[in-house]
Design a protein around this motif. Structure first.
Motif, PDB file in Angstrom:
ATOM      1  N   ALA A 196       0.824  -1.203   0.000  1.00 40.66           N
ATOM      2  CA  ALA A 196       0.000   0.000   0.000  1.00 40.66           C
ATOM      3  C   ALA A 196       0.860   1.257   0.000  1.00 40.66           C
ATOM      4  O   ALA A 196       0.428   2.307  -0.485  1.00 40.66           O
ATOM      5  CB  ALA A 196      -0.924  -0.005   1.224  1.00 40.66           C
ATOM      6  N   ASP A 197       2.078   1.161   0.508  1.00 37.02           N
ATOM      7  CA  ASP A 197       2.948   2.333   0.618  1.00 37.02           C
ATOM      8  C   ASP A 197       4.407   1.883   0.526  1.00 37.02           C
ATOM      9  O   ASP A 197       5.075   1.692   1.552  1.00 37.02           O
ATOM     10  CB  ASP A 197       2.691   3.059   1.943  1.00 37.02           C
ATOM     11  N   PRO A 198       4.923   1.705  -0.701  1.00 34.79           N
ATOM     12  CA  PRO A 198       6.311   1.243  -0.851  1.00 34.79           C
ATOM     13  C   PRO A 198       7.325   2.140  -0.149  1.00 34.79           C
ATOM     14  O   PRO A 198       8.318   1.643   0.397  1.00 34.79           O
ATOM     15  CB  PRO A 198       6.512   1.240  -2.368  1.00 34.79           C
ATOM     16  N   ARG A 199       7.066   3.436  -0.136  1.00 31.32           N
ATOM     17  CA  ARG A 199       8.027   4.334   0.525  1.00 31.32           C
ATOM     18  C   ARG A 199       8.117   4.023   2.019  1.00 31.32           C
ATOM     19  O   ARG A 199       9.203   4.056   2.605  1.00 31.32           O
ATOM     20  CB  ARG A 199       7.638   5.790   0.284  1.00 31.32           C
ATOM     21  N   ALA A 200       6.999   3.715   2.634  1.00 25.29           N
ATOM     22  CA  ALA A 200       7.025   3.346   4.048  1.00 25.29           C
ATOM     23  C   ALA A 200       7.765   2.029   4.256  1.00 25.29           C
ATOM     24  O   ALA A 200       8.416   1.824   5.294  1.00 25.29           O
ATOM     25  CB  ALA A 200       5.600   3.240   4.591  1.00 25.29           C
ATOM     26  N   ASP A 201       7.694   1.140   3.257  1.00 17.18           N
ATOM     27  CA  ASP A 201       8.371  -0.149   3.372  1.00 17.18           C
ATOM     28  C   ASP A 201       9.889  -0.017   3.421  1.00 17.18           C
ATOM     29  O   ASP A 201      10.573  -0.924   3.917  1.00 17.18           O
ATOM     30  CB  ASP A 201       7.992  -1.058   2.191  1.00 17.18           C
TER      31      ASP A 201
END
Length: 253
Positions: A196-201
């Motif tokens: 849902a949020d690659p940057r958060a990953d």
């Protein structure tokens, strides 16, 4: 400079901000990716050739973000890399072809502190073979005579940097290039399918660089163990204290 990585995306995760800084400063950087990346997917029904083609294109796109001049793929089977004469010969050939002053590659030792992914068996094998190719193979005219017969003369690499893990003695200030590292990592879209949020990953990557920056006295830094290939065996002088704004030796944190 030659970056020797096991998989597509390894170079960005391990070295991306440093690569961007060095290309900004005029270094010519080449990526050498050992495996075909065919195990780097979550869908077991996807044809391997489709995934490999996608991962190769993602790697080229990520390299462009960082200013990398060229990407070379050796195509060894993903997940099955071993420290063999075949791999050492292939790495020796590329070191002699590209003639780098500096090689960045994986640490050949399993880390018991860092997350287990840092010690993927392909990483360990590539790190070991890369160091063996740097010394003695690439510089030894009697090693792999078939490579010499191809017109590729021996070459001495001056330095090798591997991820610091437990052995950090070099930090590189990457304040100006940390965002490009994250952008390059996110070019590997196949590794974030369903997120849902690659940057958060990948926030953990940023957090680690921020922690290294605290040690160096800047915002963000990447950590390495620096190997000088012709350094004397005796211990050198005490490293200078960290200073803001450059890459300097530091005591292992």
């Amino acid at each position: 400079m030659l970056v020797i990585a096991a998989h597509p995306d390894d170079a960005e995760f391990s070295f991306g901000a440093t690569v961007a800084r060095l290309t900004d400063e005029g270094a010519r950087v080449t990526y050498l990716v050992v495996t075909d990346g065919s195990q780097g997917g979550e869908d077991p029904t996807e044809p391997a050739e489709d995934l490999v083609a996608r991962r190769y294109e993602e790697q080229r796109a990520a390299a462009r973000v960082l200013g990398v001049a060229d990407v070379v793929f050796l195509g060894f089977p993903d997940g099955l890399v071993a420290d063999t004469p075949e791999l050492r010969r292939a790495l020796t050939r590329e070191i002699r072809r590209h003639r780098p002053d500096l090689v960045l590659t994986h640490q050949p030792l399993r880390s018991l502190q860092f997350p287990i992914g840092a010690s993927h068996p392909d990483h360990l094998a590539v790190g070991q073979s890369a160091l063996s190719a740097v010394y003695p193979d690439a510089r030894n005219p009697r090693a792999f005579p078939e490579v010499l017969a191809e017109g590729l003369a021996p070459h001495k690499v001056a330095e090798v940097w591997v991820p610091g893990h437990e052995h950090t003695d070099l930090l590189v200030d990457v304040d100006r290039t940390v965002d490009r590292k994250v952008t390059a990592i996110l070019r590997h879209r196949s590794q974030f399918l369903g997120s849902a949020d690659p940057r958060a990953d990948v926030q953990w990557v940023v957090d680690r660089m921020r922690g290294n920056g605290t040690i160096l006295g800047c915002g963000y830094a990447e950590a390495y163990k620096r190997i000088i290939t012709d350094a004397p065996a005796a211990a050198g002088p005490t490293p200078p204290a960290p200073q803001k704004g450059g890459e300097v030796p530091v005591a292992a944190p």
